[in-house]
Design a protein around this motif. Structure first.
Motif, short mmCIF file in Angstrom:
data_model
loop_
_atom_site.label_atom_id
_atom_site.label_comp_id
_atom_site.label_asym_id
_atom_site.label_seq_id
_atom_site.Cartn_x
_atom_site.Cartn_y
_atom_site.Cartn_z
N ILE A 35 8.85 -7.40 3.25
CA ILE A 35 9.75 -6.60 3.80
C ILE A 35 11.11 -6.89 2.94
N ALA A 36 11.50 -8.14 2.73
CA ALA A 36 12.64 -8.23 2.14
C ALA A 36 12.80 -7.73 0.70
N LEU A 37 11.70 -7.72 0.16
CA LEU A 37 11.64 -7.20 -1.24
C LEU A 37 11.97 -5.37 -1.17
N VAL A 38 11.17 -5.02 0.02
CA VAL A 38 11.49 -3.53 0.19
C VAL A 38 12.82 -3.15 0.55
N LEU A 39 13.46 -4.10 1.37
CA LEU A 39 14.81 -3.64 1.97
C LEU A 39 15.72 -3.94 0.75
N ILE A 40 15.82 -5.02 -0.08
CA ILE A 40 16.57 -5.02 -1.32
C ILE A 40 16.40 -4.14 -2.22
N GLY A 41 15.18 -3.65 -2.49
CA GLY A 41 14.84 -2.80 -3.53
C GLY A 41 15.28 -1.31 -2.89
N HIS A 42 15.36 -1.09 -1.69
CA HIS A 42 16.25 0.36 -1.29
C HIS A 42 17.42 0.22 -1.24
N PHE A 43 17.81 -0.64 -0.43
CA PHE A 43 19.33 -0.73 -0.43
C PHE A 43 20.43 -1.58 -1.34
N PHE A 44 19.75 -2.29 -2.04
CA PHE A 44 20.50 -3.03 -2.97
C PHE A 44 19.71 -2.99 -4.35
N PRO A 45 19.26 -2.04 -4.93
CA PRO A 45 18.45 -1.88 -6.15
C PRO A 45 18.75 -2.96 -7.32
N VAL A 46 17.78 -3.43 -7.74
CA VAL A 46 18.16 -4.34 -8.93
C VAL A 46 17.66 -3.74 -10.25
N PRO A 47 18.68 -3.46 -11.14
CA PRO A 47 18.22 -2.74 -12.29
C PRO A 47 16.95 -3.59 -13.08
N GLY A 48 16.07 -2.38 -13.67
CA GLY A 48 14.67 -2.88 -14.25
C GLY A 48 13.67 -3.27 -13.63
N ILE A 49 13.75 -3.30 -12.19
CA ILE A 49 12.44 -3.31 -11.51
C ILE A 49 12.67 -2.85 -10.10
N ASN A 50 11.41 -2.07 -9.74
CA ASN A 50 11.54 -1.49 -8.34
C ASN A 50 10.98 -2.39 -7.33
N LEU A 51 11.79 -3.40 -6.84
CA LEU A 51 11.47 -4.15 -5.69
C LEU A 51 10.68 -3.59 -4.54
N GLY A 52 10.97 -2.17 -3.99
CA GLY A 52 10.40 -1.57 -2.98
C GLY A 52 8.87 -1.40 -3.23
N VAL A 53 8.54 -1.03 -4.50
CA VAL A 53 7.23 -0.74 -4.80
C VAL A 53 6.60 -2.20 -5.15
N LEU A 54 7.06 -3.35 -5.44
CA LEU A 54 6.41 -4.73 -5.36
C LEU A 54 6.15 -5.26 -4.00
N GLY A 55 7.21 -4.95 -3.30
CA GLY A 55 7.14 -5.32 -1.81
C GLY A 55 5.78 -4.80 -1.05
N VAL A 56 5.71 -3.58 -1.17
CA VAL A 56 4.37 -3.07 -0.76
C VAL A 56 3.14 -3.39 -1.47
N GLU A 57 3.31 -3.81 -2.71
CA GLU A 57 2.27 -4.42 -3.35
C GLU A 57 1.62 -5.66 -2.64
N PHE A 58 2.77 -6.32 -2.49
CA PHE A 58 2.55 -7.46 -1.62
C PHE A 58 1.97 -7.51 -0.21
N PHE A 59 2.41 -6.55 0.55
CA PHE A 59 1.80 -6.12 1.90
C PHE A 59 0.32 -5.77 1.80
N PHE A 60 0.05 -4.99 0.71
CA PHE A 60 -1.40 -4.63 0.44
C PHE A 60 -2.23 -5.82 0.03
N VAL A 61 -1.95 -6.70 -0.61
CA VAL A 61 -2.78 -7.81 -1.03
C VAL A 61 -3.08 -8.54 -0.20
N LEU A 62 -2.03 -8.84 0.79
CA LEU A 62 -2.05 -9.75 1.88
C LEU A 62 -2.91 -9.15 3.10
N SER A 63 -2.84 -7.89 3.19
CA SER A 63 -3.78 -7.37 4.10
C SER A 63 -4.96 -7.32 3.74
N GLY A 64 -5.33 -7.31 2.30
CA GLY A 64 -6.99 -7.61 2.02
C GLY A 64 -7.37 -8.76 2.13
#
Length: 340
Positions: A35-64
């Motif tokens: 969720i930290a990656l999602v929040l940073i990606g949405h509110f303080f985006p880092v150039p070159g990488i979509n941390l929001g998308v990465l955070g969602v993938e961490f959620f998915f693989v953890l759920s698996g």
């Protein structure tokens, strides 16, 4: 229960309880990181990488991983499993959708009742593509994928016998879903949403992580893949493959398997990463992660589309999320689990 004295059993039980607490803290820390990656990606985006998308993938693989342990290793009763899933997810979701419908009425973020209905029936990831969508609810696509995966994995746990057969089926389904996404996005030229919001594409992240979880539990994961150095390298490689210059299909064809491997093989070895994930701030973020996930979207839209200042919007996210967690999510879950 084995016939041992209370004194003899005290230390093992205490040790097991401590291990369980460490394990729960560690897994909550993974959620906190996600969720930290999602929040940073949405509110303080880092150039070159979509941390929001990465955070969602961490959620998915953890759920698996968690679904693998709950449904196939612990063999948790399905009736109880779905009751607990409902009590965890639905009360907070209903309150969020109603509050958003009322609060956003008349704002530039159009809120449509049909979109609200599809969010509450976990069909938004398809309806949002083909029928109707509302920006404040766009994040619900990922919740839909997760809910659909619960149903599919539960069915597999009942129908398919033998863990080896389960792993084969999960792997085949994951590969088909990954190929489906690559074809939709790469060859057919569909948009990101039309390709990767769909359960028949994005469920690959969850299924693949479940398969790796079961391989590890059965001792069939190659020894070198269980090395902590390999796990850390997989985590780093997975993150790097989500950089923007990397073609989107590669994110999911290569990056997701590396993240799934990392989530399943990083252990409680006293490393700095384990200490970080088990720290109180990360654990608390993990506990609040679902409410934070729900409430960040409308405020993110104000930042992204209206240009609102991110700091006060993020503060509003935490205010709403904490109210949701302590007033709605936690009490409702406790009451339903006790009385239903």
């Amino acid at each position: 229960m084995t016939d041992i004295s209370a004194t003899a059993g005290a230390l093992p039980r205490a040790s097991e309880d401590k291990a369980a607490r460490t394990r729960l803290a560690y897994l909550d820390g993974w959620r906190g990181l996600s969720i930290a990656l999602v929040l940073i990606g949405h509110f303080f985006p880092v150039p070159g990488i979509n941390l929001g998308v990465l955070g969602v993938e961490f959620f998915f693989v953890l759920s698996g991983r968690l679904m693998g342990e709950i449904l196939f290793i612990e063999r948790f009763p399905l009736k109880k499993f779905f009751k607990r899933r409902f009590s965890r997810i639905y009360p907070a979701l209903v309150v969020f959708v109603i509050a958003a419908m009322i609060g956003l009425a008349g704002t530039f973020i159009m809120f449509k009742w049909k979109a609200a209905l599809t969010a509450l029936t976990f069909t938004y990831n398809y309806a949002g593509i083909f029928i109707n969508r509302a920006g404040a609810l766009d994040h619900i696509w990922s919740l839909c994928v997760e809910e659909h995966s619960y149903i599919l994995l539960a069915l597999i746990s009942v129908i398919v016998t033998g863990r080896a057969n389960v792993v084969r089926l999960l792997t085949v389904l994951a590969l088909l879903a990954m190929a489906n996404g690559a074809i939709s996005y790469g060859l057919l030229g569909m948009s990101y949403e039309t390709s990767y919001w769909r359960t028949d594409v994005h469920i690959a992240s969850i299924l693949l992580s479940t398969a790796i979880c079961l391989l590890k539990a059965d001792g069939r994961l190659p020894a070198f893949l269980k090395s902590q150095h390999v796990a850390l390298a997989a985590a780093a490689g997975g993150v790097l493959l989500f950089l923007n210059p990397v073609p989107t299909p590669i994110h999911y064809l290569v990056g997701v398997p590396l993240l799934a491997l990392a989530v399943n093989t990083l252990e409680f070895d006293g490393s700095y990463l384990t200490d970080l994930l088990s720290s109180r701030p990360m654990v608390m973020l993990g506990l609040w992660s679902y409410s934070l996930y729900l409430w960040q979207q409308p405020f993110y839209k104000f930042v992204d589309e209206r240009g609102s200042a991110p700091v006060p919007m993020l503060a509003a996210v935490f205010g709403c999320a904490l109210a949701s967690y302590y007033i709605v999510e936690k009490p409702a879950r406790g009451w339903l689990n006790r009385n239903w």
